[in-house]
Enzyme design. Sequence first.
Site, PDB file in Angstrom:
ATOM      1  N   LYS A   1      75.334  99.613  19.757  1.00  0.00           N
ATOM      2  CA  LYS A   1      75.174  98.848  18.518  1.00  0.00           C
ATOM      3  C   LYS A   1      74.529  99.768  17.478  1.00  0.00           C
ATOM      4  O   LYS A   1      73.624 100.551  17.802  1.00  0.00           O
ATOM      5  CB  LYS A   1      74.278  97.641  18.816  1.00  0.00           C
ATOM      6  CG  LYS A   1      74.159  96.619  17.694  1.00  0.00           C
ATOM      7  CD  LYS A   1      73.309  95.434  18.173  1.00  0.00           C
ATOM      8  CE  LYS A   1      73.215  94.307  17.143  1.00  0.00           C
ATOM      9  NZ  LYS A   1      72.420  93.169  17.659  1.00  0.00           N
TER      10      LYS A   1
ATOM     11  N   SER B   1      71.602  87.489  20.207  1.00  0.00           N
ATOM     12  CA  SER B   1      72.587  88.425  19.653  1.00  0.00           C
ATOM     13  C   SER B   1      73.360  89.247  20.680  1.00  0.00           C
ATOM     14  O   SER B   1      74.333  89.912  20.330  1.00  0.00           O
ATOM     15  CB  SER B   1      71.908  89.382  18.668  1.00  0.00           C
ATOM     16  OG  SER B   1      71.746  88.739  17.425  1.00  0.00           O
TER      17      SER B   1
ATOM     18  N   SER C   1      74.648  88.873  16.746  1.00  0.00           N
ATOM     19  CA  SER C   1      74.965  89.968  15.860  1.00  0.00           C
ATOM     20  C   SER C   1      75.618  91.180  16.536  1.00  0.00           C
ATOM     21  O   SER C   1      76.170  92.021  15.860  1.00  0.00           O
ATOM     22  CB  SER C   1      73.678  90.447  15.168  1.00  0.00           C
ATOM     23  OG  SER C   1      72.774  90.972  16.121  1.00  0.00           O
TER      24      SER C   1
END
Lengths: 96, 481, 491
Positions: free
Chosen positions: C80, C179, C155
């Site tokens: 990420k 997330s 996310s």
Amino acid sequence: MPVDIDIAKVARLARLALDDEELERYRQQCEVVLEHAARVQALPTDGVPPTSHPLPRTNAFRDDVVTECLDREEVLSQAPERDGDYFLVPRILDEA
Amino acid sequence: MMAYEPVIGIETHVELTTASKMFCGCPVDFGAPPNTNVCPVCLGLPGALPVVNGTAVEYAMTIGLALNCDIAAHSVFARKNYFYPDMPKNYQISQFDEPLCVDGHLDIDTGDGPVPVGITRVHMEEDTGKSTHIGEGGRIHAATHSLIDFNRAGVPLMEIVSEPDIRSAEQARAFVTELREVVLRLGVSDAKLEEGSMRFDGNISLRPEGTEAFGTKVEIKNMNSIRSLQRALNHEIERQTALLEAGEAVVQETRHWNEETGTTSGMRSKEESFDYRYFPEPDLVPVAVDDEWRERVTARLPELPAQAYGRYLDMGLDGPVAAVISRDVEYGSVFEAAVAAGGTPQMVANWLTGEVTALLRRTESTLAESAINGTALAELSSMVADGTLSASAAKDVLAGVAAGEGTPDEVAASRDLIQVSDSAALEPIVDEVLAANAEAVEKLRAGDGKVVGFLIGQVMRATGGKADPGAVSEIIRSRAG
Amino acid sequence: MSDLADLTLAEASRGLRAREFTSVELLEAVHRRAAMTEANLHAYLTLDRDGAARAAVAADSAFKAGTDLGPLQGVPVALKDNMVTRGLETTCSSKILSGYEPPYDGTAVSRLRDGGAVIMGKTNLDEFAMGSSTENSAYGPTRNPWDPDRVPGGSSGGSAAAVAAGSAMVAYGSDTGGSIRQPAAMCGIVGLKPTYGLVSRYGLIAFASSLDQIGPLTRRVEDAVAALEVVGGHDPADSTSYPGPVPDYRSGLESGVSGLRVGVVTELNGEGIEPAVQEAVDRTIARLEAAGATIVPVSLPSLEYALSAYYLIAPAECSANLARFDGVRYGLRRLGENVEEMMSNTRAEGFGPEVTRRILLGTYALSAGYYDAFYGQAQRVRTLIIRDFQAAYEQADVLVSPTSPTTAFPVGERTADPLSMYLSDVCTIPSNMSGDPAISVPVGLDGAGLPIGFQVMAPALGEPVMVRVAAEVERLAGFDARARFASSEVQ
């Protein structure tokens, strides 16, 4: 619970240059969220200590030992503006 | 006209002389090339996390204990939020509502007895970087831009907050002087005012004498010497007195001391800049101090000025002399070394506060800069005591020692200042003098004691001042008798 | 399985050690998959082809030399883009960090490199990890591999989409309010949020420090365990890192659930949950019971306030964490007549609407006169939530619920209504508030063919029992996302 936010003041505190239209939009949205969030006030919490850390721990110290610093050029290469070995910023109005 | 009493509190910031910074391993090193002592943590790079320097915590505890504070069993770091370009994270990690040390006191004495000044708290925080303002003489308001060096960002900083127990600028001076001595004695900071490793802000309000309620207080910043603190407070006392006498109100504000004009002026700041939005620092865990740790640090505390003062009195020193030596680290260490080397305490102390101080003042130097040490001082005072040196010769020897010419013995020899008290050496000289002054000898024999001084003077002249006057006097009297 | 890109981590790990294929070949297969899928999915912000190629060659040489660096050696891994990577652009999907090349690696990244992982690149996220759909990215949204008209969740939507589509074998994300788990659920893969403190946060660009945790997104539960082992364990650079030894997660994976007490959380099941999701969850619970678990209903009354408390605590912490983005030392700068204007212009221009909103919310919640009613009260509520969890774990070994109240929703559906977006984290937020571990396991599809995630929660450091139950859920569900993606249907 109705919430009334002085959004212009909050934006100044947070260093966000927003125009009036943006301020109004954010004010409305924040008030909706805060009215929901304000539900926490309904829960009686007398004598309940606050939790700042999910797992209780104390005394996480490092030894007083010097470790390697970053290379100055690598650091300054990311600066939006520099002057020689310094970071350059526009003039500062107030003392800290 | 109403008389006003100043109510003063002092906030002192002291940078610690740990090897590394408060929350990272970068060196604490004044004068390094700009932006070299930096890492992801102290530069506030995304993703970096602070870790507390354990030694800095011990240093803070040391200060707290020396100032008679309670050490909190549980203390926490908080984030103090405000934007400033030389503060990398735009929050300062600082202790807020749960500091490490609370509720202490430091006693000061300005000549009319000891006055306890309360210490509200001693807490840990981190220093900021340094901005240099460019354009128009480096003054902030006229600058076109600023250059930032983050070397100092993250240096461990202790904030020592006093209670508003100080009643005059003179007391304020005594307080910070004493505090500086304590910090130096503890060895936790070099407390150099000119380099900013010790800085202070003052809070001052006035109230009608004899009343209890506090007046409106003003904070004064930017005083970079003890003298400017005293000047700024005196100026502020005058300014506020004038306002109050004119029936005007004192405005609660922060004022900036201007060294050149000798005045304070209000600083421009918006009302919300004081909303620091403190909250507990989630990246750090609380500091827990148990009895064992506190006692370990207490046991390592060096002797503090007040304690040394008491001990010096016990050693037979006069109060003022003991006060001077106990309050100055350098004097104290030379004194202790001289006594350890066999010097008589009173004699050594009198030399230190008398001749040594006068010499340093003449040569505009400090004890540390001079070559005077404890052994030399012990030797010097014993040479005077046993008659090897005359009082005036000893001053010359001291100057030689201070200038690095050698030990007192060596200096006395090389400057040829050894006092002659050996009668075998003096007798022939005395006899010569007596022979050359028959008239005076007659008067002496007739019982006129006043001529002895004259005759001693003649012997001194003949020996170039090295003769021991006592010994000479004895020989003259024996010859005349 | 003909395409190497569709292997599980365990399969790839075995194949690499058996010399059935090389790391370079594995990387090529995954890159081929990315070439096919990226145009539609946009899972990646940055593909580091050179760095990955070098790492694959190095991993192969290590294998040849007989060096075993652990389960991720030679395996293509995606990160990420809020995990700091030295010299590799790290943006947090924000304009304010456009072009930023960090001068250091975070701890998890270092451990991955030391473990021989092949870092493919950086995946898309909601800006600064604030969001539940990966639509709040300054560089454009990520799409759901199951239906490109739908969001992948967020996310960590880029990481979830990449693993689901086969353009990464393993991905790492961060979980502040769900997330990792929520996008894993919406993309039909496994997402594990470890106990707070188990994986170092050093080098994770902070959103809300007391809630953030790095964790893996994988195709199988056992893969998540392996991926956690590589990055987990004490790190002295993170003061909140758990200092004890890392527990043995693996040994219980095959043990089944017989004799375990599975608590069904009243407050997180039923009301507000889409019927298809609840049905799949109920079916899974019934299977667990049939497999020997004791099912107990448990109530955590304070969870009703968890979302509210979260939306005070997370923005408050974020308002301070994001203060450092000021145009002085790195990232974007917009001009201003003085430094305050420069900072204000930079931040207004550099942050997107969701980040701006949360900074405003947090600044307000901490400001003078409101702290106690908002932030302070939220922290006390947090204490009550932790107490409720402790009481619940007296009655049950693990707690279960849906991961998300809904399956993946259409792109654009919730962007105009922050509160409705926030509600999609209602089941995942409680574990962040308590700091406890939780995992999402795919258990089936809804009527529209969209995956449904089942959440297993455990007490702090309870990962062993959590993955034991999760592995059994996985076996019982018999769900294999690869059936969908092994075909050429991948867009």
